[in-house]
Design an enzyme around this catalytic site. Structure first.
Site, PDB file in Angstrom:
ATOM      1  N   HIS A   1      78.654 -23.558  84.884  1.00 36.67           N
ATOM      2  CA  HIS A   1      80.103 -23.671  84.648  1.00 36.67           C
ATOM      3  C   HIS A   1      80.823 -22.981  85.801  1.00 36.67           C
ATOM      4  CE1 HIS A   1      83.485 -23.781  81.420  1.00 36.67           C
ATOM      5  NE2 HIS A   1      84.008 -23.790  82.640  1.00 36.67           N
TER       6      HIS A   1
ATOM      7  N   LYS B   1      83.031 -34.233  83.875  1.00 36.84           N
ATOM      8  CA  LYS B   1      83.672 -33.197  83.072  1.00 36.84           C
ATOM      9  C   LYS B   1      84.888 -33.782  82.373  1.00 36.84           C
ATOM     10  CE  LYS B   1      84.989 -29.122  81.573  1.00 36.84           C
ATOM     11  NZ  LYS B   1      85.428 -28.083  82.496  1.00 36.84           N
TER      12      LYS B   1
ATOM     13  N   HIS C   1      81.960 -23.154  76.748  1.00 38.16           N
ATOM     14  CA  HIS C   1      82.510 -22.010  76.004  1.00 38.16           C
ATOM     15  C   HIS C   1      82.749 -22.357  74.532  1.00 38.16           C
ATOM     16  CE1 HIS C   1      86.015 -24.139  77.492  1.00 38.16           C
ATOM     17  NE2 HIS C   1      85.903 -23.599  78.684  1.00 38.16           N
TER      18      HIS C   1
ATOM     19  N   HIS D   1      95.346 -21.559  83.341  1.00 37.16           N
ATOM     20  CA  HIS D   1      95.790 -22.888  82.904  1.00 37.16           C
ATOM     21  C   HIS D   1      97.245 -23.180  83.244  1.00 37.16           C
ATOM     22  CE1 HIS D   1      92.003 -23.994  81.170  1.00 37.16           C
ATOM     23  NE2 HIS D   1      91.912 -22.756  80.735  1.00 37.16           N
TER      24      HIS D   1
ATOM     25  N   ASP E   1      82.130 -19.537  84.262  1.00 32.01           N
ATOM     26  CA  ASP E   1      83.530 -19.967  84.315  1.00 32.01           C
ATOM     27  C   ASP E   1      84.232 -19.265  85.480  1.00 32.01           C
ATOM     28  OD1 ASP E   1      85.743 -21.440  83.611  1.00 32.01           O
ATOM     29  OD2 ASP E   1      85.900 -20.672  81.578  1.00 32.01           O
TER      30      ASP E   1
END
EC number: 3.5.1.5
Length: 571
Positions: free
Chosen positions: A138, A221, A276, A324, A364
């Site tokens: 990831h 993805k 996750h 984000h 991540d």
């Protein structure tokens, strides 16, 4: 004539043997040696007055053409792997693991299956731990410096997506379209890790997905920031089934296009890698965690919520907002961030890792995760779970082998299986690329001693180049010859889709690295996850967010202190 020595004398010379236990760093975990390949009295060891000398443990007659003659032998290593905790010599040839067994000179020594000759180099691993290079599946390719940081932590393979510091890369692990994929495949030529890229999975037009697979993507993805709708997911899975690649899913936190049940209905019985799975990193709020009960879901955690500590909740809100691209002045954006951070599901995550419901750990990287802490945080969870839950069945005092095998599988063999690369990497097994990490036991899971990448040392802790000895301070990680000249290409692999491999994408782009096709993905189930294949019934209370496994509430207390932390980073 035989010679007797005490066990402590033997251990100081050759490392632990059967029945001995080794503590992992400053954790409460102990590895017990299950088997020793050595023939006592015929151990191979290098140095003044030691046995690896011409006519002794080094055979004076053989040449490199002999299939049993190794290019490199790692002597007397304690191997920790998902299926074994053994003491052995490791033979490496042509950059691959040739044999795990007993090294030496078969003309004068018993049970030798790895021959040391004039063409053989030695790395001494007496008293050290050896593991397979870690695999992080990831990765947001936001910054090329991540590769060196990860390598120096013991990670040798990165899978994910990105194009640099774009908003799409920072948020979504996507390398979109043939042009970007080709540019990143070219960039990978200069990275010291094995690499695989995932394309963007949002399109109802299959041609837009297929062209990314042809361009080398090893999977697609599907991410909520691009729209993780049931339709997008269904179309991506159709293409994945056609081309034997993996789908990675960051599900729909806001439940805009449906709830967890609608997503699973769209998935049907098709396999995918659920990112996750606890949900703090993203996914259906509040019950994405229930997906780990499905036999076709291969669930992973990312490391920012591992292990659960007194600081975990506070740090996550800012991480969500920045990653984000949310606006703190918009109430809906604040609510979006708040919905993802639930202490009840985070507290359950460590337990689900410990009982083998969650199968993998990843980073991540720079998108709510830390690229250099996958291994450290995995073992911190193992320590905390032993501290709170006691030993696993079959383990005992000074013997945590079952828990060790479970946790090491989470960042080695299981991510390799999930993404179709387990024939090449993921364990210390014959025929696999020699990505081998050596640790002083006291520094296990924090600072590797030597990293062997594709059979060459790269990097290693070494001293001042002007010093009279290799340990002159400052001791720090230094690049080795494995990163010079053509060795960067010769010691690492780039993973591509089978169709890209068969159509010779390497020739098209002028790639010099070893290209290998991903395969055997679409028929996977959770039963294929080594030591981490449990599929119990999982429920989440929609009001309190409490998590229940087979009707029993599971939770953990936040840690106030952890091993493998400050004392290791004073220098």
């Amino acid at each position: 004539m035989s010679f007797k020595m005490t066990q402590s004398q033997y251990t100081s010379l050759y490392g632990p043997t059967v029945g001995d236990s080794v503590r992992l760093g400053d954790t409460n975990l102990f590895a017990r040696v299950e088997k020793d390949y050595a023939t006592y009295g015929d151990e191979a060891a290098f140095g003044g007055g030691k046995s690896i000398r011409d006519g002794m443990a080094q055979n004076p007659n053989v040449t490199r053409d002999d299939k049993q003659v190794a290019d490199l032998v790692i002597t007397n290593a304690l191997i920790l792997d998902y299926d074994k905790i053994v003491k052995a010599d490791i033979g490496v040839k042509n950059g691959y693991i040739m044999k795990i067994g007993k090294a030496g000179n078969p003309d004068i020594m018993d049970n030798v299956d790895i021959i040391i000759g004039a063409t053989t180099d030695i790395i001494s691993a007496e008293g050290k731990i050896v593991t397979a290079g870690g695999i992080d599946t990831h990765v947001h390719f936001v910054n090329p410096e991540q590769s060196q940081v990860a390598l120096e932590s013991g990670i040798t393979t990165h899978i994910g997506g990105g194009t640099g510091a774009s908003e799409g890369a920072k948020a979504t692990t996507v390398t979109p379209g043939p042009w970007h994929l080709h540019r990143m495949l070219l960039a990978a030529e200069s990275l010291p890790l094995n690499i695989g890229f995932t394309g963007k999975g949002q399109a109802v037009n299959h041609t837009a997905l297929v062209e990314q697979i042809h361009a080398g993507a090893i999977g697609l993805k599907v991410h909520e920031d691009w729209g993780a709708t049931p339709s997008a997911l269904d179309h991506a899975l159709q293409v994945a089934d056609d081309y034997d690649v993996q789908i990675a899913l960051h599900a729909d936190t806001l439940n805009e296009a449906g709830f967890m049940e609608e997503t699973m209905a769209a998935v049907k019985d098709r396999v995918l890698h659920m990112y996750h799975t606890e949900g703090a990193g993203g996914g259906h709020a509040p019950d994405l965690i229930k997906s780990a009960a499905y036999s076709n879901i291969l669930p992973s955690s990312t490391n920012p919520t591992l292990p659960y500590t007194v600081n975990t909740i506070d740090e996550h809100l800012d991480m969500v907002m920045i990653t984000h691209h949310l606006n703190a002045s918009i109430p809906e954006d604040i609510a979006f961030a708040d919905s993802r951070i639930r202490k009840e599901t985070i507290a359950a995550e460590d337990v689900l890792q410990d009982i083998g419901v969650f199968s993998m750990v990843s980073s991540d990287s720079q998108a709510m995760g830390r690229v250099g802490e996958v291994i450290t945080r995995t073992w911190q969870v193992a320590h905390r779970m032993k501290e709170q839950r006691g030993s696993l069945d079959g383990d005992s005092e000074y013997n945590d082998n079952n828990r060790i095998k479970r946790y090491i599988a989470k960042y080695t063999i299981n991510p390799a299986i999930t993404h179709g690369i387990s024939d090449y990497v993921g364990s210390i097994d014959e025929g696999k690329l020699a990505d081998i990490i050596m640790w002083e036991p006291a520094f296990f899971a924090v600072k590797p001693d030597v990293i062997v990448k594709g059979g060459l040392i790269n990097p290693a802790i070494n001293g001042d180049a002007n010093g009279s000895i290799p340990t002159s301070e400052p001791l720090k990680y230094r690049k080795m010859y494995g990163q010079l000249g053509g060795n960067m290409q010769g010691t690492s692999m780039t993973f591509v889709s089978t169709t890209a491999y068969e159509n010779d994408i390497g020739k098209l782009l002028g790639l010099k690295r070893k290209l290998r096709p991903v395969h055997n993905i679409r028929k996977l189930t959770k039963a294929d996850m080594k030591n981490n294949s449990a599929t119990p019934k999982i429920d989440v209370d929609p009001q309190t967010y409490e998590v229940f496994v087979d009707g029993e509430k599971i939770t953990s207390e936040p840690a106030t202190e952890l091993p493998l932390t400050q004392r290791y980073f004073l220098f």
